[in-house]
Enzyme design. Structure first.
Site, PDB file in Angstrom:
ATOM      1  CD  GLN A  53      61.793 -12.678  61.585  1.00  0.00           C
ATOM      2  OE1 GLN A  53      62.294 -12.988  62.730  1.00  0.00           O
ATOM      3  NE2 GLN A  53      60.370 -12.910  61.430  1.00  0.00           N
ATOM      4  CG  PHE A  54      59.464 -18.126  57.423  1.00  0.00           C
ATOM      5  CD1 PHE A  54      58.639 -18.030  56.562  1.00  0.00           C
ATOM      6  CD2 PHE A  54      59.578 -18.425  58.871  1.00  0.00           C
ATOM      7  CE1 PHE A  54      57.529 -17.926  56.862  1.00  0.00           C
ATOM      8  CE2 PHE A  54      57.938 -18.534  59.113  1.00  0.00           C
ATOM      9  CZ  PHE A  54      57.161 -18.306  58.188  1.00  0.00           C
ATOM     10  CB  THR A  55      58.312 -13.249  58.095  1.00  0.00           C
ATOM     11  OG1 THR A  55      59.152 -12.822  59.274  1.00  0.00           O
ATOM     12  CG2 THR A  55      57.425 -14.541  58.542  1.00  0.00           C
TER      13      THR A  55
END
Length: 146
Positions: A78-80
């Site tokens: 989950q890069f966000t």
């Protein structure tokens, strides 16, 4: 590294309409990799997640870990999670690891933890039944960062 933990009774992830991973009782961990993270941060985050006491004991207090209950772990990249949201109305991602480093460290994290996983870089659909609801944010910073 960052993990958003959700205590679940079940969770799953699908790509292109196909379920690629699912778990029963345990933890859904959304995992973000920051610039400067390495295997040491991944090791510390894995240990913290597996030992984090968020499951109820016989008295109903959060005294049991994922290991204690024999629960399952689903890790989803989950890069966000690494977004800078301090100003403006658009998140910035300059503190995130490069895609290559993110994928490598997420894979390392998954192998070390024994987690079922989502697919790095894919458009995933994540489903879960949050138990409680119980949700925690864990962050492990590089040891040389302040």
């Amino acid at each position: 590294m960052i993990a958003l933990l959700q205590r679940v009774t079940e969770a799953g992830v699908s790509v292109d309409g196909q379920t690629i991973a699912s778990i029963g009782r345990g933890i859904l961990a959304l995992v973000g990799v920051e610039r400067g993270d390495g295997e040491g941060e991944a090791d510390r985050l894995v240990e913290k997640i597996l030992a984090y006491r968020i499951f109820p004991d016989d008295a109903g207090k959060m005294n049991r870990s994922l290991r204690d209950i024999g629960g399952q772990l689903l890790a989803v990249p989950q890069f966000t999670l690494v977004a800078d949201t301090r100003s403006g109305t658009r998140p910035g991602f300059s503190s995130g690891a490069s895609p290559a480093d993110g994928e490598r460290l997420f894979g390392y994290f998954a192998r070390k933890s024994g987690a079922a996983t989502g697919r790095f870089g894919a458009d995933m659909k994540v489903s879960l039944v949050n138990d409680g609801p119980v949700t925690f944010w864990l962050q492990v910073s590089p040891q040389n960062k302040s």
